[in-house]
Write a protein that holds these residues in place. Structure first.
Motif, PDB file in Angstrom:
ATOM      1  N   ASP A  57      43.554  32.392  29.087  1.00  0.00           N
ATOM      2  CA  ASP A  57      42.816  33.371  28.300  1.00  0.00           C
ATOM      3  C   ASP A  57      42.044  34.322  29.224  1.00  0.00           C
ATOM      4  O   ASP A  57      41.510  33.899  30.257  1.00  0.00           O
ATOM      5  CB  ASP A  57      41.807  32.692  27.378  1.00  0.00           C
ATOM      6  CG  ASP A  57      42.459  31.869  26.290  1.00  0.00           C
ATOM      7  OD1 ASP A  57      43.700  31.901  26.168  1.00  0.00           O
ATOM      8  OD2 ASP A  57      41.722  31.175  25.550  1.00  0.00           O
ATOM      9  N   GLU A  58      41.989  35.588  28.849  1.00  0.00           N
ATOM     10  CA  GLU A  58      41.145  36.598  29.516  1.00  0.00           C
ATOM     11  C   GLU A  58      41.310  36.606  31.039  1.00  0.00           C
ATOM     12  O   GLU A  58      40.350  36.752  31.785  1.00  0.00           O
ATOM     13  CB  GLU A  58      39.671  36.386  29.128  1.00  0.00           C
ATOM     14  CG  GLU A  58      39.441  36.474  27.622  1.00  0.00           C
ATOM     15  CD  GLU A  58      37.981  36.397  27.226  1.00  0.00           C
ATOM     16  OE1 GLU A  58      37.147  35.982  28.066  1.00  0.00           O
ATOM     17  OE2 GLU A  58      37.665  36.758  26.084  1.00  0.00           O
ATOM     18  N   GLU A  92      49.653  37.893  22.078  1.00  0.00           N
ATOM     19  CA  GLU A  92      49.455  37.178  23.336  1.00  0.00           C
ATOM     20  C   GLU A  92      48.804  38.082  24.377  1.00  0.00           C
ATOM     21  O   GLU A  92      47.967  37.643  25.170  1.00  0.00           O
ATOM     22  CB  GLU A  92      50.795  36.642  23.856  1.00  0.00           C
ATOM     23  CG  GLU A  92      51.306  35.418  23.128  1.00  0.00           C
ATOM     24  CD  GLU A  92      50.378  34.226  23.280  1.00  0.00           C
ATOM     25  OE1 GLU A  92      49.988  33.895  24.423  1.00  0.00           O
ATOM     26  OE2 GLU A  92      50.025  33.624  22.249  1.00  0.00           O
ATOM     27  N   ARG A  95      45.132  38.169  23.884  1.00  0.00           N
ATOM     28  CA  ARG A  95      44.500  36.910  24.318  1.00  0.00           C
ATOM     29  C   ARG A  95      44.286  36.876  25.819  1.00  0.00           C
ATOM     30  O   ARG A  95      43.223  36.465  26.295  1.00  0.00           O
ATOM     31  CB  ARG A  95      45.372  35.717  23.885  1.00  0.00           C
ATOM     32  CG  ARG A  95      44.821  34.356  24.330  1.00  0.00           C
ATOM     33  CD  ARG A  95      45.774  33.229  23.990  1.00  0.00           C
ATOM     34  NE  ARG A  95      47.041  33.325  24.700  1.00  0.00           N
ATOM     35  CZ  ARG A  95      47.230  32.931  25.952  1.00  0.00           C
ATOM     36  NH1 ARG A  95      46.224  32.439  26.671  1.00  0.00           N
ATOM     37  NH2 ARG A  95      48.423  33.032  26.515  1.00  0.00           N
ATOM     38  N   VAL A  96      45.268  37.321  26.599  1.00  0.00           N
ATOM     39  CA  VAL A  96      45.173  37.174  28.057  1.00  0.00           C
ATOM     40  C   VAL A  96      44.367  38.289  28.723  1.00  0.00           C
ATOM     41  O   VAL A  96      43.985  38.154  29.887  1.00  0.00           O
ATOM     42  CB  VAL A  96      46.570  37.077  28.711  1.00  0.00           C
ATOM     43  CG1 VAL A  96      47.368  35.932  28.104  1.00  0.00           C
ATOM     44  CG2 VAL A  96      47.342  38.383  28.608  1.00  0.00           C
ATOM     45  N   LYS A 164      40.768  46.125  25.075  1.00  0.00           N
ATOM     46  CA  LYS A 164      40.414  44.921  24.311  1.00  0.00           C
ATOM     47  C   LYS A 164      39.096  45.108  23.572  1.00  0.00           C
ATOM     48  O   LYS A 164      38.938  44.653  22.438  1.00  0.00           O
ATOM     49  CB  LYS A 164      40.336  43.716  25.245  1.00  0.00           C
ATOM     50  CG  LYS A 164      40.096  42.400  24.490  1.00  0.00           C
ATOM     51  CD  LYS A 164      40.433  41.199  25.330  1.00  0.00           C
ATOM     52  CE  LYS A 164      40.369  39.922  24.508  1.00  0.00           C
ATOM     53  NZ  LYS A 164      40.844  38.748  25.262  1.00  0.00           N
TER      54      LYS A 164
END
Length: 308
Positions: A57-58, A92, A95-96, A164
């Protein structure tokens, strides 16, 4: 009568400007970061969704992708339900991305027939079904292209820039365009412009005149939809910082990886076509033939990549 510029109706930019004014938010630039002595790189041959699910994540600063346009030019460019397919990797990708991260998507627009999805449908999906902020549509204008008799010949493609959150990273100074000597003198006389910023150069705007790669271009590595280094450089310099992680899960020719090495960004690449690694190796050969420094180490897996 003054007419309001509706292009400024962007709540994310309003918020950033307000925070800048009251000094509650400080924008860093590339000068605040140090380039790594060696770029870490992972280039995987696998389905993009499978690859994305393995990422933390992130963990990514910039996602730069050139997905299939769904123009049915080949088997890899035809989808029964394009948006259903795109929605999986968009979720996805969100999320990343890091909280101040950015995502840019090259795209095409379907003409005449309504098919199963294009860049317009991606924008609609993003606005109505995700938390992404749509910051800009960039028009990539080029002079060379196919001729046409029954419609105006196309000379541009679009790129959408998503963030984001409203606190996205953006380094305009890294991509300012120098004024000519005469234009600089005129600009410095314009009381509406900040002299300090004017001396740095002008905003390149959201219309970029950058030539397409001809068949005999020295950048060519064999991929049919290869994008110019110059356009990837501008995106990378403005939307990511040295030592950050850049992701391209439609790696294609590997141009993003090439620019990451040159600009000191760590790189994650993925493509379902095994030839992607061959194209990337040709990029490396071209860089070395130009005398450019090529310092990178390849990770064996996602776990290996993030153990640094």
């Amino acid at each position: 009568m003054a007419i309001h510029n509706k292009s400024h109706n962007n709540h994310a930019l309003w918020s950033l400007n307000r925070m800048r004014k009251d000094n509650s938010w400080k924008q860093k630039s590339a000068a605040d970061f140090t380039k790594p002595t060696k770029v870490k790189l992972l280039h995987s041959i696998m389905d993009c969704n499978e690859f994305l699910k393995a990422l933390p994540d992130e963990s990514v600063q910039l996602i730069c992708i050139d997905p299939p346009y769904n123009l049915e030019l080949a088997g890899w460019d035809a989808y029964a339900n394009y948006i259903e397919w795109a929605a999986t990797w968009l979720d996805e990708a969100y999320r990343v991305l890091a909280p101040n991260g950015n995502m840019v998507i090259f795209g095409g627009i379907q003409f005449r027939d309504k098919k199963s999805g294009d860049l317009i449908d991606i924008i609609q999906h993003v606005r109505h079904h995700t938390a992404f902020q749509l910051i800009n549509t960039i028009v990539w204008h080029y002079k060379n292209g196919m001729s046409a008799q029954r419609y105006f010949a196309n000379r541009h493609e679009e790129i959408i820039w998503l963030a984001k959150t409203k606190d996205y990273y953006f380094d305009l100074d890294a991509v300012r365009v120098p004024y000519s000597e005469e234009d600089l003198k005129l600009a410095l006389k314009d009381k509406r412009l900040n002299p300090e910023n004017t001396l740095k150069g002008k905003n390149p705007t959201n219309v970029w005149q950058i030539g397409r790669l001809n068949g005999n271009s020295k950048e060519r590595v064999g991929h049919s939809t290869q994008k110019p280094v110059e356009i990837i450089e501008r995106l990378m310099k403005s939307l990511s910082y040295p030592s950050s992680i850049v992701l391209d899960f439609f790696a294609g020719s590997g141009t993003v990886g090439r620019v990451c090495i040159a600009e000191g960004r760590h790189c994650l690449m993925c493509d379902s076509d095994p030839a992607s690694k061959l194209y990337f190796s040709r990029h490396i050969g071209l860089m070395r033939s130009l005398g450019q420094a090529v310092e990178y180490e390849e990770a064996d897996s996602v776990e290996d990549f993030f153990q640094r």
